[in-house]
Design a protein around this motif. Structure first.
Motif, PDB file in Angstrom:
ATOM      1  N   ALA A 110      57.224 -80.882   8.421  1.00  0.00           N
ATOM      2  CA  ALA A 110      58.316 -81.602   9.085  1.00  0.00           C
ATOM      3  C   ALA A 110      58.147 -83.113   8.884  1.00  0.00           C
ATOM      4  CB  ALA A 110      58.343 -81.261  10.567  1.00  0.00           C
ATOM      5  N   GLN A 111      59.245 -83.771   8.515  1.00  0.00           N
ATOM      6  CA  GLN A 111      59.236 -85.201   8.234  1.00  0.00           C
ATOM      7  C   GLN A 111      59.918 -85.973   9.373  1.00  0.00           C
ATOM      8  OE1 GLN A 111      57.629 -86.404   5.272  1.00  0.00           O
ATOM      9  NE2 GLN A 111      56.982 -84.257   5.471  1.00  0.00           N
ATOM     10  N   LYS A 112      59.343 -87.139   9.713  1.00  0.00           N
ATOM     11  CA  LYS A 112      59.891 -87.939  10.804  1.00  0.00           C
ATOM     12  C   LYS A 112      61.026 -88.852  10.351  1.00  0.00           C
ATOM     13  CE  LYS A 112      55.570 -87.966  13.434  1.00  0.00           C
ATOM     14  NZ  LYS A 112      54.532 -88.805  14.077  1.00  0.00           N
ATOM     15  N   GLU A 113      61.076 -89.158   9.051  1.00  0.00           N
ATOM     16  CA  GLU A 113      62.148 -90.027   8.554  1.00  0.00           C
ATOM     17  C   GLU A 113      62.507 -89.614   7.125  1.00  0.00           C
ATOM     18  OE1 GLU A 113      59.176 -93.649   7.114  1.00  0.00           O
ATOM     19  OE2 GLU A 113      60.513 -93.934   8.831  1.00  0.00           O
ATOM     20  N   ALA A 114      63.750 -89.899   6.773  1.00  0.00           N
ATOM     21  CA  ALA A 114      64.245 -89.530   5.444  1.00  0.00           C
ATOM     22  C   ALA A 114      63.896 -90.619   4.435  1.00  0.00           C
ATOM     23  CB  ALA A 114      65.756 -89.325   5.491  1.00  0.00           C
ATOM     24  N   PRO A 115      63.609 -90.254   3.189  1.00  0.00           N
ATOM     25  CA  PRO A 115      63.304 -91.257   2.164  1.00  0.00           C
ATOM     26  C   PRO A 115      64.567 -92.011   1.765  1.00  0.00           C
ATOM     27  CG  PRO A 115      63.415 -89.076   1.182  1.00  0.00           C
ATOM     28  CD  PRO A 115      63.530 -88.884   2.673  1.00  0.00           C
ATOM     29  N   PRO A 116      64.421 -93.205   1.206  1.00  0.00           N
ATOM     30  CA  PRO A 116      65.599 -93.970   0.774  1.00  0.00           C
ATOM     31  C   PRO A 116      66.409 -93.204  -0.272  1.00  0.00           C
ATOM     32  CG  PRO A 116      63.626 -95.349   0.799  1.00  0.00           C
ATOM     33  CD  PRO A 116      63.167 -93.946   0.998  1.00  0.00           C
ATOM     34  N   ASP A 117      67.696 -93.152  -0.068  1.00  0.00           N
ATOM     35  CA  ASP A 117      68.637 -92.514  -0.998  1.00  0.00           C
ATOM     36  C   ASP A 117      68.298 -91.048  -1.255  1.00  0.00           C
ATOM     37  OD1 ASP A 117      69.943 -94.959  -1.250  1.00  0.00           O
ATOM     38  OD2 ASP A 117      68.630 -95.567  -2.905  1.00  0.00           O
ATOM     39  N   MET A 118      67.521 -90.446  -0.343  1.00  0.00           N
ATOM     40  CA  MET A 118      67.146 -89.027  -0.460  1.00  0.00           C
ATOM     41  C   MET A 118      66.460 -88.724  -1.789  1.00  0.00           C
ATOM     42  SD  MET A 118      67.924 -87.384   2.325  1.00  0.00           S
ATOM     43  CE  MET A 118      68.135 -85.668   1.851  1.00  0.00           C
ATOM     44  N   GLN A 119      65.699 -89.698  -2.305  1.00  0.00           N
ATOM     45  CA  GLN A 119      64.964 -89.519  -3.557  1.00  0.00           C
ATOM     46  C   GLN A 119      63.495 -89.222  -3.251  1.00  0.00           C
ATOM     47  OE1 GLN A 119      66.443 -89.457  -6.592  1.00  0.00           O
ATOM     48  NE2 GLN A 119      68.388 -89.769  -5.515  1.00  0.00           N
ATOM     49  N   CYS A 120      62.928 -88.260  -3.978  1.00  0.00           N
ATOM     50  CA  CYS A 120      61.536 -87.880  -3.764  1.00  0.00           C
ATOM     51  C   CYS A 120      60.770 -87.997  -5.081  1.00  0.00           C
ATOM     52  CB  CYS A 120      61.454 -86.449  -3.225  1.00  0.00           C
ATOM     53  SG  CYS A 120      59.769 -85.897  -2.890  1.00  0.00           S
ATOM     54  N   ARG A 121      59.598 -88.602  -5.005  1.00  0.00           N
ATOM     55  CA  ARG A 121      58.774 -88.799  -6.193  1.00  0.00           C
ATOM     56  C   ARG A 121      57.644 -87.773  -6.281  1.00  0.00           C
ATOM     57  NH1 ARG A 121      58.052 -95.438  -6.524  1.00  0.00           N
ATOM     58  NH2 ARG A 121      60.294 -95.913  -6.660  1.00  0.00           N
ATOM     59  N   ASP A 122      57.588 -86.851  -5.351  1.00  0.00           N
ATOM     60  CA  ASP A 122      56.534 -85.836  -5.385  1.00  0.00           C
ATOM     61  C   ASP A 122      56.740 -84.890  -6.560  1.00  0.00           C
ATOM     62  OD1 ASP A 122      55.609 -86.964  -3.033  1.00  0.00           O
ATOM     63  OD2 ASP A 122      56.725 -85.552  -1.761  1.00  0.00           O
TER      64      ASP A 122
END
Length: 237
Positions: A73-85
Motif C-alpha cells: 500500500a502506497q501513501k502517495e501517488a507518483p508524479p504523472d502516475m509514472q513508475c521507474r521500478d
C-alpha cells in the motif's frame, strides 16, 4: 508477451491499478515451451515495495507457472502516475528432476559459465475507472430499499406490540368480568339472606305482638345484626 528461448512471460509488463493505501496484485504467467526443466528467479529494483510469490521455482517441460506480484500500500501517488521500478526474470536450463529446493544463486551466475536468459519487465500504473452515475443511482436505490426494509420492520414491530397489548387488555377484561360476576352472585345471595331475615323478623314481630312484647330485646338484636350485614354488603359492593 515477452518471448525467450526458455520461458515466455505474459504480460510483458506489470500493470497495477493504482489506489492509495491499498495493496494491489498482478499476475505473471510463465510458460516453458521446451522439453527441458527450466529454473527461474524474479528480481526487482525495489524489493521493499513488492512481494513476489514465488520469487524462484522450476517450470516443468511444456507447462506453465503463475507468479503473483503484490505492491504494498502506497501513501502517495507518483508524479504523472509514472513508475521507474523494473523487474528482471532470469531463467536457466537445469537437469531433469530438479525442484525448487535445489535452486541456488550459483545457477544464475553468468561468470560461472551458466547460460542465463534474462527478460526485463517494466511497471505500469493504471488509474482506477471512474465511478459511473448508474452505480451511484444503484447505491442510492440500495439505500432506499434498505430504508424500506427498516420501515417495514418498524411497522411489523408496532403491530406486534399493539396485538400483544390487545391480548393483555382482553385478559384483563375477562378477569374483570369474572370478578363482577362473582360479586353479583355474592350480592344476590346476601339479598336473599336479607329477605329471609326480614321475613323471620316480621314473623317474630307478629308473634311478639301476640305474646305481649316479650321478644322486644330479641327484635332489637336482630335489627342490629341486619344493619351490620347490610353495611358489610354495601361496603363490599
Amino acid at each position: 508477451m515477452s518471448t525467450g528461448e526458455l520461458l515466455t512471460s505474459e504480460p510483458s509488463e506489470l500493470k497495477f491499478t493504482f489506489e492509495l493505501r491499498k495493496q494491489i496484485s498482478c499476475s505473471l504467467q510463465l510458460s516453458n515451451k521446451t522439453d527441458n526443466y527450466v529454473a527461474f528467479k524474479v528480481k526487482t529494483t525495489n524489493p521493499k515495495k513488492y512481494c513476489v510469490r514465488p520469487n524462484a521455482g522450476v517450470v516443468l517441460p511444456r507447462s506453465t507457472c503463475e507468479v503473483m506480484v503484490t505492491m504494498q500500500a502506497q501513501k502517495e501517488a507518483p508524479p504523472d502516475m509514472q513508475c521507474r521500478d523494473k523487474f528482471l526474470l532470469q531463467s536457466v536450463k537445469v537437469n531433469d528432476g530438479v525442484t525448487t529446493k535445489d535452486i541456488t544463486a550459483e545457477m544464475f551466475n553468468k561468470e560461472a559459465g551458466h547460460v542465463v536468459e534474462e527478460c526485463k519487465l517494466r511497471v505500469v500504473y493504471v488509474s482506477p475507472p471512474p465511478v459511473q452515475e448508474g452505480s451511484e443511482e444503484g447505491s442510492s436505490a440500495g439505500v432506499s430499499d434498505s430504508d424500506g426494509r427498516h420501515a417495514n420492520a418498524a411497522e411489523f414491530a408496532s403491530g406486534a406490540r399493539a396485538f400483544t397489548e390487545g391480548l393483555a387488555a382482553q385478559d384483563m377484561s375477562s378477569e374483570a368480568r369474572a370478578l363482577v360476576t362473582k360479586l353479583t352472585e355474592e350480592k344476590n345471595k346476601a339479598i336473599q339472606k336479607n329477605n329471609k331475615l326480614r321475613q323471620e323478623l316480621e314473623l317474630l314481630r307478629h308473634e311478639g305482638s301476640k305474646s305481649g312484647g316479650g321478644l322486644s330485646v330479641i327484635f332489637v338484636i336482630l335489627i342490629g345484626l341486619l344493619g351490620i350485614i347490610m353495611g358489610y354488603i354495601m361496603k363490599k359492593s
